[in-house]
Design an enzyme around this catalytic site. Structure first.
Site, short mmCIF file in Angstrom:
data_model
loop_
_atom_site.label_atom_id
_atom_site.label_comp_id
_atom_site.label_asym_id
_atom_site.label_seq_id
_atom_site.Cartn_x
_atom_site.Cartn_y
_atom_site.Cartn_z
N GLU A 157 0.83 -1.22 0.00
CA GLU A 157 0.00 0.00 0.00
C GLU A 157 0.86 1.26 0.00
OE1 GLU A 157 -1.64 1.66 3.53
OE2 GLU A 157 -1.17 -0.10 4.74
N LYS A 205 -3.37 -2.09 15.55
CA LYS A 205 -2.94 -1.29 16.71
C LYS A 205 -4.07 -1.17 17.70
CE LYS A 205 0.50 1.86 14.90
NZ LYS A 205 0.45 1.83 13.45
N1 PSU Z 1 -2.74 1.39 10.71
C1 PSU Z 1 -1.41 1.47 10.86
N2 PSU Z 1 -0.67 2.10 9.91
C2 PSU Z 1 -1.24 2.67 8.80
C3 PSU Z 1 -2.67 2.57 8.65
C4 PSU Z 1 -3.36 1.93 9.62
O1 PSU Z 1 -0.89 0.97 11.83
O2 PSU Z 1 -0.53 3.26 7.96
C5 PSU Z 1 -3.32 3.14 7.42
C6 PSU Z 1 -3.57 2.02 6.40
O3 PSU Z 1 -3.43 2.55 5.10
C7 PSU Z 1 -5.03 1.68 6.64
C8 PSU Z 1 -5.59 3.03 6.98
O4 PSU Z 1 -5.68 1.10 5.55
O5 PSU Z 1 -4.60 3.66 7.76
C9 PSU Z 1 -6.89 2.93 7.72
O6 PSU Z 1 -7.45 4.20 7.84
P1 PSU Z 1 -8.94 4.36 8.39
O7 PSU Z 1 -8.88 3.92 9.82
O8 PSU Z 1 -9.26 5.81 8.22
O9 PSU Z 1 -9.79 3.47 7.54
#
Ligand code: PSU
Ligand code: MN
Length: 307
Positions: free
Chosen positions: A28, A163
């Site tokens: 990603e 996390k």
């Molecule tokens: N969790 C992490 N590192 C990240 C992300 C999540 O520990 O970089 C990023 C990933 O790209 C994930 C996104 O898909 O955040 C999720 O965002 P949201 O919670 O807004 O869907």
């Protein structure tokens, strides 16, 4: 899907590997733009690509560049996304059509990367952590689109769990409801990104990349929709102290609430805050667990290509 070629651009190296049935691992780009600071983000992204190559697969970092859905980026393009950082639009499923129509850039989240990988025919994807159900979601309804994508798009996502900025229990419930298997690699317990333990169980423990590949193949052969989560614990030597990290996370969440951070800004805000609170030690752990995921994902992709 008639005009897919107009929208999707697969790099020649990735296309060649796919044509020859060789293993490819998707990566990603939100983790590059919004997940880590420059220049560590670019350095990490390039190292991850090297690990995948060294283990026998072709890396396919995905992003939206100038409105094109790109699968397989050059070093310069990775640097471009990394340098632009938070100025690049964080692109999840809902953002894709708008960025494409406008000819803009976007860094793909787990959800968007699954979509691009699937369009290109790539079925294994390595990342750090997936999005999930946020703490307090019973009032905010903040549930990552990553979970919905896992429910519908056939890509296997290798991560270090999620996390504990998230509610891990609710995240597991959501995945169960949507029929997404959560497979622990050499563990019964769901890892919590920085730590190897979370207090929650995975659905099944699997001890080899071959077993993981076989489960994914069976799912696809049976026409069962959706992806799979492989939860791969951070290597022992890089794991963080559980009490320290949980206090730091609580502090970051309090600040996000006090500042009224909402929607797509929540996850990047918490990641950045956490890195500041821990004085960079969380970043170190983050980088190492991504390397470890890249390696296991490559082993799974290699097994799948032989099946
Ligand atoms: N969790 C992490 N590192 C990240 C992300 C999540 O520990 O970089 C990023 C990933 O790209 C994930 C996104 O898909 O955040 C999720 O965002 P949201 O919670 O807004 O869907
Ligand atoms: Mn959200």
């Amino acid at each position: 899907m008639t005009d897919l070629k107009k929208y999707l651009e697969i790099s020649p190296e990735v296309q060649k590997a796919l044509d020859e049935g060789r293993p490819v691992v998707a990566l990603e780009s939100t983790i590059i733009s919004h997940g880590m600071p420059y220049p560590q983000n670019v350095e990490t992204a390039l190292n991850v690509e090297k690990i995948i190559r060294d283990n026998g697969a072709v890396p396919a970092t995905t992003a939206i560049i100038g409105g094109k859905l790109r699968v397989g980026l050059s070093k310069d393009e990775i640097d471009y996304i990394g340098k632009k950082g938070l100025k690049v639009t964080k692109a999840s499923r809902r953002d894709i059509p708008v960025l494409v129509a406008r000819g803009e850039d976007g860094a793909t989240t787990v959800a968007a990367t699954m979509i691009l990988a699937n369009l290109a025919g790539v079925s294994v994807f390595a990342t750090g952590g997936i999005g999930g159900v946020h703490r307090g979601a019973e009032t905010t309804m903040d549930i990552s689109a990553d979970l919905e994508e896992l429910a519908s798009t056939p890509v296997m996502v290798i991560c270090a769990g999620a996390k504990s900025i998230l509610d891990l229990g609710l995240t597991l419930e959501y995945l169960e409801t949507h029929g997404v298997s959560v497979l622990g690699y050499q563990t019964e317990e769901l890892p919590a990104f920085f730590t190897r333990k979370s207090g929650f169980k995975v659905d099944y423990r699997m001890d080899t990349p071959k077993e993981l590949a076989a489960a994914f193949k069976a799912k696809n052969d049976l026409g069962l929709r959706g992806g799979m989560v492989v939860a791969n614990p951070i290597p022992e030597e890089y794991a963080m102290d559980a009490d320290y990290i949980s206090k730091s996370i609580a502090e970051a969440i309090d600040e996000a609430n006090a500042k009224g951070i909402k929607g797509k800004d929540t996850t990047p805000f918490l990641l950045d805050k956490l890195e500041k609170i821990t004085g960079g030690s969380s970043l170190k752990a983050n980088i190492q667990l991504v390397y470890n995921n890249a390696k296991v994902a490559t082993q799974i992709a290699c097994e799948l290509s032989r099946m």
